[in-house]
Design a protein around this motif. Structure first.
Motif, mmCIF file in Angstrom:
data_model
loop_
_atom_site.group_PDB
_atom_site.id
_atom_site.type_symbol
_atom_site.label_atom_id
_atom_site.label_comp_id
_atom_site.label_asym_id
_atom_site.label_seq_id
_atom_site.Cartn_x
_atom_site.Cartn_y
_atom_site.Cartn_z
ATOM 1 N N THR A 161 11.235 7.830 0.887
ATOM 2 C CA THR A 161 10.853 7.601 2.274
ATOM 3 C C THR A 161 9.353 7.348 2.375
ATOM 4 O OG1 THR A 161 10.530 9.973 2.667
ATOM 5 C CG2 THR A 161 12.710 9.044 3.169
ATOM 6 N N ARG A 162 8.995 6.572 3.386
ATOM 7 C CA ARG A 162 7.588 6.403 3.768
ATOM 8 C C ARG A 162 7.419 7.021 5.159
ATOM 9 N NH1 ARG A 162 4.719 0.841 3.189
ATOM 10 N NH2 ARG A 162 6.421 0.014 4.469
ATOM 11 N N CYS A 163 6.439 7.884 5.292
ATOM 12 C CA CYS A 163 6.169 8.548 6.563
ATOM 13 C C CYS A 163 4.789 8.152 7.072
ATOM 14 C CB CYS A 163 6.251 10.070 6.396
ATOM 15 S SG CYS A 163 7.906 10.668 5.958
ATOM 16 N N CYS A 164 4.504 8.517 8.294
ATOM 17 C CA CYS A 164 3.233 8.172 8.933
ATOM 18 C C CYS A 164 2.205 9.273 8.666
ATOM 19 C CB CYS A 164 3.418 7.993 10.427
ATOM 20 S SG CYS A 164 4.550 6.643 10.855
ATOM 21 N N TYR A 165 1.009 8.855 8.242
ATOM 22 C CA TYR A 165 -0.059 9.811 7.927
ATOM 23 C C TYR A 165 -1.371 9.328 8.532
ATOM 24 C CZ TYR A 165 3.164 11.516 4.329
ATOM 25 O OH TYR A 165 4.251 12.013 3.666
ATOM 26 N N ALA A 166 -2.213 10.291 8.894
ATOM 27 C CA ALA A 166 -3.559 9.987 9.373
ATOM 28 C C ALA A 166 -4.501 11.105 8.927
ATOM 29 C CB ALA A 166 -3.578 9.849 10.891
ATOM 30 N N LEU A 239 1.571 4.052 6.699
ATOM 31 C CA LEU A 239 2.980 4.343 6.410
ATOM 32 C C LEU A 239 3.085 4.430 4.895
ATOM 33 C CD1 LEU A 239 5.809 4.697 7.687
ATOM 34 C CD2 LEU A 239 6.146 2.232 7.381
ATOM 35 N N LEU A 240 3.064 5.653 4.368
ATOM 36 C CA LEU A 240 2.874 5.886 2.942
ATOM 37 C C LEU A 240 4.074 6.614 2.336
ATOM 38 C CD1 LEU A 240 -0.774 7.282 3.233
ATOM 39 C CD2 LEU A 240 -0.088 4.891 2.903
ATOM 40 N N PRO A 241 4.349 6.358 1.047
ATOM 41 C CA PRO A 241 5.419 7.110 0.373
ATOM 42 C C PRO A 241 5.116 8.607 0.419
ATOM 43 C CG PRO A 241 4.763 5.207 -0.943
ATOM 44 C CD PRO A 241 3.757 5.329 0.155
ATOM 45 N N SER A 242 6.087 9.372 0.869
ATOM 46 C CA SER A 242 5.854 10.802 1.062
ATOM 47 C C SER A 242 5.539 11.517 -0.245
ATOM 48 C CB SER A 242 7.066 11.450 1.741
ATOM 49 O OG SER A 242 8.256 11.189 1.009
ATOM 50 N N ASN A 243 6.139 11.053 -1.364
ATOM 51 C CA ASN A 243 5.851 11.726 -2.638
ATOM 52 C C ASN A 243 4.443 11.435 -3.134
ATOM 53 O OD1 ASN A 243 6.232 9.081 -3.445
ATOM 54 N ND2 ASN A 243 8.116 9.476 -4.582
ATOM 55 N N GLN A 244 3.825 10.328 -2.684
ATOM 56 C CA GLN A 244 2.458 10.017 -3.094
ATOM 57 C C GLN A 244 1.422 10.683 -2.194
ATOM 58 O OE1 GLN A 244 1.550 5.888 -4.074
ATOM 59 N NE2 GLN A 244 3.711 5.464 -4.425
ATOM 60 N N ALA A 245 1.798 10.963 -0.941
ATOM 61 C CA ALA A 245 0.847 11.557 0.000
ATOM 62 C C ALA A 245 0.909 13.081 0.010
ATOM 63 C CB ALA A 245 1.112 11.023 1.409
ATOM 64 N N ARG A 246 1.852 13.642 -0.721
ATOM 65 C CA ARG A 246 2.081 15.095 -0.656
ATOM 66 C C ARG A 246 0.822 15.893 -1.022
ATOM 67 N NH1 ARG A 246 6.287 15.081 -3.452
ATOM 68 N NH2 ARG A 246 7.757 14.990 -1.715
ATOM 69 N N GLU A 247 0.106 15.469 -2.061
ATOM 70 C CA GLU A 247 -1.066 16.207 -2.518
ATOM 71 C C GLU A 247 -2.181 16.158 -1.481
ATOM 72 O OE1 GLU A 247 -3.412 18.601 -4.830
ATOM 73 O OE2 GLU A 247 -1.266 18.166 -4.973
ATOM 74 N N GLN A 248 -2.376 15.003 -0.835
ATOM 75 C CA GLN A 248 -3.421 14.894 0.194
ATOM 76 C C GLN A 248 -3.100 15.764 1.409
ATOM 77 O OE1 GLN A 248 -2.161 12.335 -1.474
ATOM 78 N NE2 GLN A 248 -3.764 10.875 -2.073
ATOM 79 N N ASN A 259 5.840 15.462 12.180
ATOM 80 C CA ASN A 259 6.438 16.433 11.246
ATOM 81 C C ASN A 259 7.378 15.763 10.237
ATOM 82 O OD1 ASN A 259 5.231 18.806 12.362
ATOM 83 N ND2 ASN A 259 6.692 18.695 14.070
ATOM 84 N N GLY A 260 7.137 14.492 9.981
ATOM 85 C CA GLY A 260 7.974 13.761 9.024
ATOM 86 C C GLY A 260 9.357 13.425 9.535
ATOM 87 N N GLU A 261 9.593 13.642 10.843
ATOM 88 C CA GLU A 261 10.932 13.398 11.388
ATOM 89 C C GLU A 261 11.240 11.916 11.542
ATOM 90 O OE1 GLU A 261 11.207 15.585 15.005
ATOM 91 O OE2 GLU A 261 10.979 17.548 14.038
ATOM 92 N N TRP A 262 10.191 11.072 11.609
ATOM 93 C CA TRP A 262 10.391 9.623 11.666
ATOM 94 C C TRP A 262 9.870 9.017 10.375
ATOM 95 C CZ3 TRP A 262 13.293 7.162 15.154
ATOM 96 C CH2 TRP A 262 13.587 7.831 16.339
ATOM 97 N N PHE A 263 10.672 8.183 9.750
ATOM 98 C CA PHE A 263 10.325 7.661 8.430
ATOM 99 C C PHE A 263 11.007 6.311 8.197
ATOM 100 C CE2 PHE A 263 13.876 10.616 8.274
ATOM 101 C CZ PHE A 263 14.878 9.864 7.670
ATOM 102 N N GLU A 264 10.556 5.633 7.181
ATOM 103 C CA GLU A 264 11.196 4.393 6.734
ATOM 104 C C GLU A 264 11.972 4.685 5.451
ATOM 105 O OE1 GLU A 264 9.617 -0.080 6.104
ATOM 106 O OE2 GLU A 264 8.930 1.343 4.592
#
Length: 300
Positions: A161-166, A239-248, A259-264
Motif C-alpha cells: 500500500t501507499r499512504c499519505c504522509y507529510a 503518497l509513499l509506500p508504507s513499508n518505506q516510510a515506516r522508519e521516518q 491514520n493510514g485508513e485511506w491508501f492506494e
C-alpha cells in the motif's frame, strides 16, 4: 552456421537500424554489415532490404527471424546445461528495477542469495518508470506496474500500500487534512512511481470505499526516493509506500495522514520475456525472491 552472426541479425531485425544495432552490440558498423552479408551468403537468401539509411526485412528475413529466436534459445539452453553440470546454476542475470528496489535488493536480499548462488552474476539496470515499461537490455524486471507488452510473463510477488504522509513542518504551516477530499486543497507531490503524469490519487479504505482525488502541487518527481525527501523537507504531501516510510514515521520525521485508513492498493510484479526455455538462473532468482519477500513483509 555462424551463431554470432545469427545473434547480430536478431538484434538488427528488432532495431532495423545498422547504427543503433552496432552500438547495442558494441561492434563497428562494417563488422556488423560483413557478418550479415556472410549469413545471407551461407543461407543463400537475402534477409535484409537496404534502401539508403533505412532497412526492412525480406519475407525470408522475417521467416528466419521467427526461427532465429528458437535457435538461440536452444543453444543457450544447451550451453547452460553443460555449465550447470560443471558449476551448478550460473550465468549473467540482468535485472531492471527502480532505484528504491535496487537499494532494497542490495541491502536485504542479495547478500544471502549471492552466498547461495555465487556463480550467478547480477547486473543491475536502475531505471525510471518510463524506461522500466520498455523492457530493454534486461532479463528480469521487478516493477509496481505492468508494461504494455503481451509477450511478457507477469508474476505477482506481493501486494503493498501507499499512504499519505507529510512532515510536521508542513502540517504546522498548512494544517493537517481531516477528510480525504481535503487533499485537493493541499500541495501534493505528484507523478511518483508512475510512467505517466499523475493527476489523480485513487484511494480506498478497508471498507472498500473509493475516492478519486485530483492532486496538484509545485513538486513533481518520477522517484519515490525524491518524493520522500521532498515530503521530509516540507514541500507537500507524498503518497509513499508504507513499508518505506515506516522508519521516518517512527523517528517522528513524517506523519501518516488519516491514520493510514485511506491508501492506494499496489502490486509488485516480477516480469520476464516469454521464451520456449526459461533459464534456470531466472527461475532460481524468482523463487528465492518471492520466498524472501513474503517473509520480509510478514516481519515488517
Amino acid at each position: 552456421m555462424d551463431i554470432e552472426a545469427v545473434k547480430m541479425f536478431s538484434v538488427l531485425a528488432k532495431k532495423l537500424n545498422y547504427t543503433e544495432t552496432a552500438k547495442a552490440l558494441d561492434v563497428s558498423q562494417p563488422t556488423l554489415s560483413r557478418k550479415i552479408k556472410s549469413l545471407e551468403e551461407n543461407l543463400n537468401v537475402t534477409l535484409v532490404h537496404r534502401r539508403g539509411n533505412s532497412i526492412s526485412l525480406t519475407p525470408q528475413g522475417k521467416t528466419f527471424f521467427d526461427s532465429a529466436g528458437q535457435i538461440l534459445e536452444l543453444i543457450d539452453h544447451t550451453v547452460e546445461k553443460l555449465h550447470d553440470e560443471c558449476k551448478g546454476v550460473n550465468g549473467v542475470l540482468r535485472i531492471g528495477c527502480l532505484h528504491p528496489m535496487a537499494r532494497f535488493l542490495t541491502k536485504q536480499f542479495l547478500p544471502d542469495f549471492h552466498q547461495k548462488y555465487p556463480n550467478i552474476h547480477i547486473h543491475f539496470h536502475t531505471l525510471t518508470p518510463n524506461t522500466l515499461s520498455l523492457f530493454e537490455d534486461v532479463d528480469l524486471m521487478i516493477a509496481p506496474f505492468l508494461p504494455n507488452d503481451e509477450s511478457v510473463v507477469c508474476r505477482k510477488v506481493s501486494r503493498f500500500t501507499r499512504c499519505c504522509y507529510a512532515s510536521k513542518s508542513y502540517i504546522q504551516k498548512r494544517g493537517e487534512p481531516k477528510y480525504v477530499h481535503d487533499l485537493e486543497l493541499h500541495q501534493c507531490i505528484t507523478q511518483t512511481n508512475t510512467p505517466n503524469a499523475e493527476r489523480y490519487w485513487r484511494l480506498t479504505n478497508e471498507k472498500g470505499d473509493k475516492r478519486e482525488i485530483e492532486v496538484k502541487g509545485h513538486m513533481t518527481t518520477n522517484s519515490i526516493d525524491i518524493a520522500t525527501n521532498l515530503a521530509l523537507a516540507g514541500f507537500g504531501i507524498g503518497l509513499l509506500p508504507s513499508n518505506q516510510a515506516r522508519e521516518q514515521v517512527r523517528c517522528g520525521e513524517l506523519v501518516m495522514l488519516f491514520n493510514g485508513e485511506w491508501f492506494e492498493e499496489c502490486t509488485l510484479y516480477i516480469l520476464y520475456k516469454q521464451n520456449i526455455h526459461t533459464p534456470r538462473r531466472f527461475k532460481v532468482f524468482i523463487e528465492e525472491f518471492e520466498m524472501f519477500y513474503d517473509q520480509w513483509v510478514l516481519q515488517n
